[in-house]
Design a protein around this motif. Sequence first.
Motif, PDB file in Angstrom:
ATOM      1  N   LEU A 160       0.832  -1.203   0.000  1.00 14.12           N
ATOM      2  CA  LEU A 160       0.000   0.000   0.000  1.00 14.12           C
ATOM      3  C   LEU A 160       0.864   1.249   0.000  1.00 14.12           C
ATOM      4  N   LEU A 161       1.894   1.273   0.835  1.00 10.46           N
ATOM      5  CA  LEU A 161       2.756   2.446   0.924  1.00 10.46           C
ATOM      6  C   LEU A 161       3.451   2.731  -0.401  1.00 10.46           C
ATOM      7  N   SER A 162       3.715   1.687  -1.176  1.00 10.32           N
ATOM      8  CA  SER A 162       4.377   1.877  -2.469  1.00 10.32           C
ATOM      9  C   SER A 162       3.467   2.552  -3.490  1.00 10.32           C
ATOM     10  N   LYS A 163       2.171   2.604  -3.197  1.00 11.45           N
ATOM     11  CA  LYS A 163       1.206   3.187  -4.136  1.00 11.45           C
ATOM     12  C   LYS A 163       0.968   4.668  -3.899  1.00 11.45           C
ATOM     13  N   VAL A 164       1.525   5.219  -2.825  1.00 11.61           N
ATOM     14  CA  VAL A 164       1.319   6.631  -2.529  1.00 11.61           C
ATOM     15  C   VAL A 164       2.660   7.358  -2.520  1.00 11.61           C
ATOM     16  N   GLU A 165       2.604   8.680  -2.681  1.00 11.28           N
ATOM     17  CA  GLU A 165       3.820   9.487  -2.661  1.00 11.28           C
ATOM     18  C   GLU A 165       4.434   9.460  -1.259  1.00 11.28           C
ATOM     19  N   ASP A 166       5.765   9.589  -1.194  1.00 11.37           N
ATOM     20  CA  ASP A 166       6.460   9.541   0.092  1.00 11.37           C
ATOM     21  C   ASP A 166       5.957  10.622   1.047  1.00 11.37           C
ATOM     22  N   ASP A 167       5.750  11.857   0.525  1.00 11.15           N
ATOM     23  CA  ASP A 167       5.307  12.933   1.403  1.00 11.15           C
ATOM     24  C   ASP A 167       3.884  12.700   1.901  1.00 11.15           C
TER      25      ASP A 167
ATOM     26  N   ARG B 292      -9.294  -9.533  -0.727  1.00 12.54           N
ATOM     27  CA  ARG B 292      -8.511 -10.599  -1.389  1.00 12.54           C
ATOM     28  C   ARG B 292      -7.011 -10.427  -1.122  1.00 12.54           C
ATOM     29  N   GLY B 293      -6.685 -10.170   0.127  1.00 19.22           N
ATOM     30  CA  GLY B 293      -5.296 -10.070   0.542  1.00 19.22           C
ATOM     31  C   GLY B 293      -4.654  -8.718   0.340  1.00 19.22           C
ATOM     32  N   ARG B 294      -5.301  -7.846  -0.398  1.00 26.67           N
ATOM     33  CA  ARG B 294      -4.755  -6.513  -0.666  1.00 26.67           C
ATOM     34  C   ARG B 294      -5.258  -5.527   0.379  1.00 26.67           C
ATOM     35  N   VAL B 295      -4.344  -4.702   0.932  1.00 28.81           N
ATOM     36  CA  VAL B 295      -4.716  -3.707   1.927  1.00 28.81           C
ATOM     37  C   VAL B 295      -5.284  -2.475   1.220  1.00 28.81           C
ATOM     38  N   LEU B 296      -6.513  -2.116   1.598  1.00 24.82           N
ATOM     39  CA  LEU B 296      -7.166  -0.944   1.012  1.00 24.82           C
ATOM     40  C   LEU B 296      -6.994   0.303   1.871  1.00 24.82           C
ATOM     41  N   ALA B 297      -6.873   0.101   3.188  1.00 19.49           N
ATOM     42  CA  ALA B 297      -6.734   1.241   4.092  1.00 19.49           C
ATOM     43  C   ALA B 297      -6.106   0.778   5.404  1.00 19.49           C
ATOM     44  N   VAL B 298      -5.401   1.696   6.051  1.00 20.02           N
ATOM     45  CA  VAL B 298      -4.804   1.418   7.360  1.00 20.02           C
ATOM     46  C   VAL B 298      -5.080   2.610   8.280  1.00 20.02           C
ATOM     47  N   ALA B 299      -5.094   2.340   9.575  1.00 17.59           N
ATOM     48  CA  ALA B 299      -5.292   3.408  10.557  1.00 17.59           C
ATOM     49  C   ALA B 299      -4.690   2.987  11.885  1.00 17.59           C
TER      50      ALA B 299
ATOM     51  N   MET C  42      -3.989  10.579  15.779  1.00 16.53           N
ATOM     52  CA  MET C  42      -4.590   9.612  14.870  1.00 16.53           C
ATOM     53  C   MET C  42      -3.965   9.690  13.476  1.00 16.53           C
ATOM     54  N   THR C  43      -3.985   8.556  12.789  1.00 12.80           N
ATOM     55  CA  THR C  43      -3.469   8.487  11.430  1.00 12.80           C
ATOM     56  C   THR C  43      -4.299   7.521  10.609  1.00 12.80           C
ATOM     57  N   ALA C  44      -4.462   7.837   9.337  1.00 13.31           N
ATOM     58  CA  ALA C  44      -5.197   6.953   8.426  1.00 13.31           C
ATOM     59  C   ALA C  44      -4.666   7.156   7.019  1.00 13.31           C
ATOM     60  N   LEU C  45      -4.629   6.095   6.252  1.00 16.28           N
ATOM     61  CA  LEU C  45      -4.146   6.157   4.873  1.00 16.28           C
ATOM     62  C   LEU C  45      -4.937   5.162   4.036  1.00 16.28           C
ATOM     63  N   THR C  46      -5.404   5.615   2.874  1.00 17.57           N
ATOM     64  CA  THR C  46      -6.209   4.782   1.985  1.00 17.57           C
ATOM     65  C   THR C  46      -5.535   4.681   0.625  1.00 17.57           C
TER      66      THR C  46
ATOM     67  N   GLY D 137     -12.862   7.743  -1.142  1.00 14.52           N
ATOM     68  CA  GLY D 137     -14.238   8.136  -1.378  1.00 14.52           C
ATOM     69  C   GLY D 137     -15.244   7.037  -1.145  1.00 14.52           C
ATOM     70  N   THR D 138     -14.797   5.919  -0.580  1.00 12.40           N
ATOM     71  CA  THR D 138     -15.680   4.777  -0.355  1.00 12.40           C
ATOM     72  C   THR D 138     -16.120   4.644   1.097  1.00 12.40           C
TER      73      THR D 138
END
Length: 249
Positions: A129-136, A156-163, A175-179, A185-186
Amino acid sequence: MQQDDARVLANVRRLWQGLASPTARFAAGRVAVVVNAGSMACPPGWIGVVEIDGSALAIVPDDDTAKRLAIDEESPRTVGTIEFLRSRIAIAEVLGPATLDYLLPGRFRPAEDVDVVVSKANDPAIEALLSKVEDDEASESGIFGITSPLFSIRERGRVLAVAGYRSWPLGVAHMTALTAPDARGTGLATALASTAVEHALDAGLLPQWRAGDNNPGSRAIARKLGFSAVGRQLSARPAVAEWPAPSAE
């Protein structure tokens, strides 16, 4: 203001005073200048402005910067803008501005329950998941260095969001959250953040949510969960003038 709210706000002020400097104190309705190059309320050597409930701390790295800004008589709201800082001093880099939200007593509005997986930060699915978003973006989310369990939603084994959250001084939970970009938007981030907030409340902590003005989605999650906008934060790195090259003579 309810007595419980006043108690929480007093704790929030103590938190930011302690981060700014051991001697820092908010002054009601005014800007209090704090000289501390090693302040934890902003990156070392930067200018930091933290406004809480109409009063502000302005952290500066040295007395010269304080004199150049001349902010003692300015209003807290004015000082906490990049336009004001740039009108007084050359700025090289900016973090924020951001809203500081807190979950005041009795305000929590939990989202619907979802299937949550408790993960470790080094889980390959989290790293994917982290590889799909910009570092900043990942850094701004605060996902690194959390001290709580890391909650995730998977498909199906893929992480959609973390918090999760990171424990701060005085019983505050940041608090922290990343999608994942294609899952935004879901409502997943709201549902997952709700789980993390509930965990923090059960631990007797005060949830804190920081959302940049350039991230309205994050601010919307805080509103849905019942957070109240209590303050603002802005950090700016002063530009260092380059001395001319020494003469060959």
